[in-house]
Design a protein around this motif. Structure first.
Motif, mmCIF file in Angstrom:
data_model
loop_
_atom_site.group_PDB
_atom_site.id
_atom_site.type_symbol
_atom_site.label_atom_id
_atom_site.label_comp_id
_atom_site.label_asym_id
_atom_site.label_seq_id
_atom_site.Cartn_x
_atom_site.Cartn_y
_atom_site.Cartn_z
ATOM 1 N N VAL A 157 31.065 35.373 48.543
ATOM 2 C CA VAL A 157 30.179 35.046 49.665
ATOM 3 C C VAL A 157 30.996 34.221 50.649
ATOM 4 O O VAL A 157 31.615 33.222 50.273
ATOM 5 C CB VAL A 157 28.942 34.243 49.212
ATOM 6 N N ALA A 158 31.034 34.663 51.900
ATOM 7 C CA ALA A 158 31.862 33.978 52.891
ATOM 8 C C ALA A 158 31.066 33.774 54.167
ATOM 9 O O ALA A 158 30.173 34.561 54.484
ATOM 10 C CB ALA A 158 33.104 34.814 53.178
ATOM 11 N N ASP A 159 31.380 32.691 54.881
ATOM 12 C CA ASP A 159 30.807 32.532 56.216
ATOM 13 C C ASP A 159 31.867 32.001 57.172
ATOM 14 O O ASP A 159 32.850 31.397 56.743
ATOM 15 C CB ASP A 159 29.545 31.645 56.187
ATOM 16 N N ASP A 160 31.664 32.268 58.443
ATOM 17 C CA ASP A 160 32.657 31.854 59.443
ATOM 18 C C ASP A 160 32.225 30.565 60.159
ATOM 19 O O ASP A 160 32.485 30.388 61.338
ATOM 20 C CB ASP A 160 32.898 32.983 60.458
ATOM 21 N N GLY A 161 31.579 29.688 59.397
ATOM 22 C CA GLY A 161 31.050 28.457 59.986
ATOM 23 C C GLY A 161 32.025 27.291 59.965
ATOM 24 O O GLY A 161 33.246 27.489 59.905
ATOM 25 N N VAL A 162 31.468 26.084 59.942
ATOM 26 C CA VAL A 162 32.264 24.871 60.169
ATOM 27 C C VAL A 162 33.068 24.399 58.958
ATOM 28 O O VAL A 162 33.931 23.521 59.084
ATOM 29 C CB VAL A 162 31.361 23.697 60.623
ATOM 30 N N GLY A 163 32.793 24.949 57.771
ATOM 31 C CA GLY A 163 33.543 24.530 56.582
ATOM 32 C C GLY A 163 33.189 23.116 56.143
ATOM 33 O O GLY A 163 32.163 22.558 56.542
ATOM 34 N N GLY A 164 34.056 22.549 55.292
ATOM 35 C CA GLY A 164 33.841 21.172 54.834
ATOM 36 C C GLY A 164 32.805 21.053 53.727
ATOM 37 O O GLY A 164 32.235 19.978 53.535
ATOM 38 N N ALA A 165 32.558 22.136 52.988
ATOM 39 C CA ALA A 165 31.622 22.046 51.857
ATOM 40 C C ALA A 165 32.170 21.041 50.845
ATOM 41 O O ALA A 165 33.361 21.067 50.512
ATOM 42 C CB ALA A 165 31.434 23.409 51.206
#
Ligand SMILES: Nc1ncnc2c1ncn2[C@@H]1O[C@H](COP(=O)(O)OP(=O)(O)OP(=O)(O)O)[C@@H](O)[C@H]1O
Ligand SMILES: [Mg+2]
Length: 207
Positions: A157-165
């Motif tokens: 599962v991937a997203d192109d958002g801000v990161g930093g999880a």
């Protein structure tokens, strides 16, 4: 001498157990609580007008029963999501992706028959990760991939958002880790500041 059970047998038994617990809670505790909440409502309607203090107590008791019911429903769904029995893993994953707030493409390989316990874990990973994507990522797009390779189900599962999880800030990712570890699987998460966030889970499902 009896042969040792294969890994597939163990997973099947585990899956059957999950379904049984889900059914028991659904038909037992959940149904019982619904009946309790209903009777409290009737009692409030009968007594409430004459006894405001009693009416308040009954209203609080009803609200309490409804809160517990919501929590129980979440637990039951996490154990073995009923949608898996209805629509299978592919249909269930499509359904979560469709109700995610971010445009999500789903790519499913040839999955064949998978043990119920593996399907439940894979579904849980996709649902929790896409919930995180919706809540925190500010992504424009997300991607879900499920493929079966050499006896391993790979969920990405991937997203192109801000990161930093950061898993220290919640219980969701920790829950994924525990659930996957219980099935001898592996979890890899990359989420640099600035993104993208990629969660990859491997679940062994061979016999
Ligand atoms: N896709 C993501 N993009 C950006 N940040 C993320 C993403 N996923 C998780 N995070 C961050 O990592 C934290 C930990 O996520 P986790 O799912 O473990 O907990 P949570 O979602 O905050 O709470 P819970 O899942 O227990 O309701 C989140 O609080 C959020 O700050
Ligand atoms: Mg979460």
């Amino acid at each position: 001498m009896k042969a040792a059970p294969s890994r597939a047998d163990v997973l099947d038994a585990h899956g059957a157990e999950l379904r049984r617990i889900e059914r028991d809670l659904h038909d037992g505790a959940q149904a019982g609580l619904v009946a309790v909440a209903m009777r409290l409502g009737v009692a409030r309607d009968l007594l409430g007008a004459q006894h405001p203090v009693v009416a308040d107590l009954l209203r609080e008791a009803m609200e309490g029963a409804e809160e517990v019911l919501t929590e129980l429903r979440d637990v039951v769904h996490a154990i073995y999501p009923p949608i898996l029995a209805d629509r299978g893993l592919a249909g269930a994953v499509d359904a979560v992706a469709a109700r995610t707030g971010v445009t999500t493409d789903v790519r499913l390989g040839e999955l064949g028959r998978l043990p119920a316990a593996i399907e439940a874990a894979a579904y849980f990973v996709v649902a929790e990760t896409l919930a995180n994507t919706t809540k925190y990522s500010r992504a424009r797009r997300a991607h879900v991939g499920l493929t079966r390779r050499d006896g391993t189900l790979v969920v990405e599962v991937a997203d192109d958002g801000v990161g930093g999880a950061d898993e220290r800030n919640g219980t969701g990712i920790d829950g994924i880790r525990r659930r996957v570890a219980a099935l001898d699987g592996r979890v890899a998460i990359t989420s640099p500041i600035g993104g993208p966030t990629v969660v990859t889970v491997e679940l062994p499902c061979a016999s």
